[in-house]
Design a protein around this motif. Structure first.
Motif, short mmCIF file in Angstrom:
data_model
loop_
_atom_site.label_atom_id
_atom_site.label_comp_id
_atom_site.label_asym_id
_atom_site.label_seq_id
_atom_site.Cartn_x
_atom_site.Cartn_y
_atom_site.Cartn_z
N HIS A 1 0.87 -1.38 0.02
CA HIS A 1 0.27 -0.32 0.37
C HIS A 1 1.06 1.18 0.50
O HIS A 1 1.93 1.47 0.78
N LEU A 2 0.94 1.81 -1.36
CA LEU A 2 1.80 3.30 -1.70
C LEU A 2 1.04 4.17 -2.27
O LEU A 2 0.29 4.08 -2.78
N PRO A 3 1.52 5.46 -1.76
CA PRO A 3 1.33 6.14 -2.50
C PRO A 3 1.29 6.96 -3.63
O PRO A 3 2.72 6.14 -4.23
N GLY A 4 1.20 7.25 -4.23
CA GLY A 4 1.56 7.29 -6.33
C GLY A 4 1.48 6.68 -7.29
O GLY A 4 0.59 5.65 -7.19
N GLY A 5 2.23 6.46 -8.29
CA GLY A 5 1.58 5.54 -9.41
C GLY A 5 0.48 5.51 -9.66
O GLY A 5 -0.38 6.49 -9.92
N MET A 6 -0.40 4.61 -10.68
CA MET A 6 -1.73 4.19 -11.03
C MET A 6 -3.20 3.26 -10.21
O MET A 6 -3.47 3.57 -10.25
N GLY A 7 -2.44 3.77 -8.86
CA GLY A 7 -3.14 3.73 -7.55
C GLY A 7 -2.82 1.62 -7.44
O GLY A 7 -3.97 1.77 -6.40
N ASN A 8 -1.78 1.48 -7.35
CA ASN A 8 -1.81 -0.14 -7.64
C ASN A 8 -0.55 -0.60 -6.56
O ASN A 8 -0.42 -1.41 -5.86
N GLY A 9 -0.36 0.64 -6.04
CA GLY A 9 0.62 0.45 -4.52
C GLY A 9 1.81 -0.48 -5.13
O GLY A 9 2.44 0.21 -6.19
N GLY A 10 2.78 -1.10 -4.32
CA GLY A 10 3.41 -1.45 -4.37
C GLY A 10 3.54 -2.53 -5.77
O GLY A 10 4.65 -2.72 -6.45
N SER A 11 2.59 -3.01 -6.16
CA SER A 11 2.83 -3.65 -7.75
C SER A 11 2.48 -2.12 -9.17
O SER A 11 3.19 -2.73 -10.02
N ASP A 12 2.40 -0.89 -8.58
CA ASP A 12 3.26 -0.85 -9.60
C ASP A 12 5.17 0.15 -9.52
O ASP A 12 4.90 0.03 -11.09
N VAL A 13 4.98 -0.37 -8.03
CA VAL A 13 6.35 -0.42 -8.40
C VAL A 13 7.63 -1.62 -9.22
O VAL A 13 8.29 -1.41 -9.81
N VAL A 14 6.39 -2.67 -8.75
CA VAL A 14 7.35 -4.24 -9.83
C VAL A 14 7.54 -4.28 -11.18
O VAL A 14 8.25 -3.79 -12.08
N THR A 15 5.64 -3.20 -11.50
CA THR A 15 5.68 -2.95 -12.68
C THR A 15 7.09 -2.26 -13.04
O THR A 15 6.97 -2.26 -14.43
N GLY A 16 6.52 -1.32 -12.67
CA GLY A 16 7.88 0.17 -12.97
C GLY A 16 9.30 -0.46 -13.67
O GLY A 16 9.40 0.37 -14.29
N CYS A 17 9.10 -1.17 -12.76
CA CYS A 17 11.35 -1.50 -12.64
C CYS A 17 11.05 -3.16 -13.07
O CYS A 17 12.04 -3.51 -13.60
N ALA A 18 9.92 -3.53 -14.03
CA ALA A 18 10.40 -5.25 -15.08
C ALA A 18 11.14 -4.37 -15.64
O ALA A 18 11.77 -3.24 -16.61
N GLY A 19 12.14 -5.77 -15.93
CA GLY A 19 13.36 -6.32 -16.73
C GLY A 19 14.52 -5.35 -16.17
O GLY A 19 15.59 -5.96 -16.50
N LEU A 20 14.24 -5.27 -14.81
CA LEU A 20 16.09 -4.35 -14.46
C LEU A 20 16.92 -5.27 -14.34
O LEU A 20 16.08 -6.53 -13.77
N THR A 21 17.99 -4.69 -14.54
CA THR A 21 18.81 -6.64 -14.02
C THR A 21 19.99 -6.04 -12.54
O THR A 21 20.22 -4.54 -13.00
N THR A 22 20.38 -6.33 -12.25
CA THR A 22 22.00 -5.83 -11.12
C THR A 22 22.87 -5.92 -12.29
O THR A 22 23.22 -6.16 -13.41
N GLU A 23 24.32 -4.71 -11.84
CA GLU A 23 25.33 -5.12 -11.97
C GLU A 23 25.89 -6.74 -12.20
O GLU A 23 26.57 -6.90 -13.25
N ALA A 24 25.52 -7.22 -11.87
CA ALA A 24 25.75 -9.22 -12.09
C ALA A 24 24.98 -9.43 -12.79
O ALA A 24 25.22 -10.57 -13.45
N GLY A 25 24.07 -9.25 -13.31
CA GLY A 25 23.05 -9.19 -14.31
C GLY A 25 22.13 -10.02 -13.89
O GLY A 25 21.57 -11.06 -14.49
N GLU A 26 22.01 -9.91 -12.68
CA GLU A 26 20.28 -11.09 -12.02
C GLU A 26 19.49 -9.94 -12.22
O GLU A 26 19.87 -8.48 -12.08
#
Length: 228
Positions: A63-88
């Motif tokens: 439950h987070l303010p902002g985004g499309m009103g979907n809270g944590g789910s908006d964070v996950v989808t907004g960062c889809a495909g990101l990898t760490t420096e190690a490629g994970e």
């Protein structure tokens, strides 16, 4: 001469929660195997800091303010495909006061690897963070059933094709199914009309035969095989 053990892996974390005091409390409970590299109180700030720091694990409230009103789910989808420096892949673990089925299902459908409630102990939270960083799925026991139901597992049916599953007796499979769904020992005993001591014996046998060490690992094992 004994070889020195390599230093423990340090898990880089971004902590996302709209309550600053809660974020401070979580940071105080983490140990030297973790490092908080960023914090955020809302969806937009979270996406920005995750994209900038590319952590191993994002620990976020649902439950987070902002985004499309979907809270944590908006964070996950907004960062889809990101990898760490190690490629994970950057992985997400929900940490919330809510244990509502709709919250659990929504954030897992968006791509989170696990969901634990804020009643979790500091030691268990650190373990959950490391397991998610390693690619495991982690859930508070009673929440696992929501995920199994939502992703198409059929209650009461157990696949017969898994060689590991064939090691279990019919009664052990029944106990395994209920424990994996988050039932307490006394609830399993009532459901199957057996004693709590018998439940404990069956659980020990299941863990030994499957070479697992905890009910959390058993839940992940059962989920991976869609056994409920």
């Amino acid at each position: 001469m004994t070889a020195e053990k390599p230093p423990p892996r340090i898990i880089r974390i971004v902590l996302v929660d709209d309550h600053r005091m809660f974020r401070s409390g979580v940071k105080a409970e983490l140990d030297e195997t973790t490092e908080v590299v960023g914090e955020a109180p809302d969806v937009e700030a979270a996406v920005a800091v995750v994209r900038e720091t590319r952590p191993d694990v994002v620990l976020l409230d649902v439950h987070l303010p902002g985004g499309m009103g979907n809270g944590g789910s908006d964070v996950v989808t907004g960062c889809a495909g990101l990898t760490t420096e190690a490629g994970e892949p950057v992985r997400f673990l929900a940490l919330s006061v809510s244990d509502a089925a709709e919250d659990v299902i929504a954030v897992i459908r968006s791509g989170a690897r696990g969901y634990v409630t804020k009643t979790i102990s500091p030691a268990d939270l650190i373990t959950a963070i490391h397991r998610v960083a390693d690619g495991d799925a982690v859930f508070s026991p009673r929440l696992a059933g929501f995920v199994l139901d939502a992703f198409g597992a059929t209650a009461g049916e157990v696949a017969e094709v898994d060689e590991e599953l064939d090691r279990l007796s019919a009664r052990e499979r029944e106990v395994m199914r209920l424990i994996a769904r988050g039932y307490q020992y006394k609830e399993v005993a009532k459901e199957l009309f057996i004693s709590i001591k018998t439940v404990e014996t069956h659980v020990s046998s299941v863990l030994r035969k499957l070479q697992l060490s905890s009910r959390h690992e058993l839940t992940s094992w059962a989920m991976a095989r869609r056994l409920l």
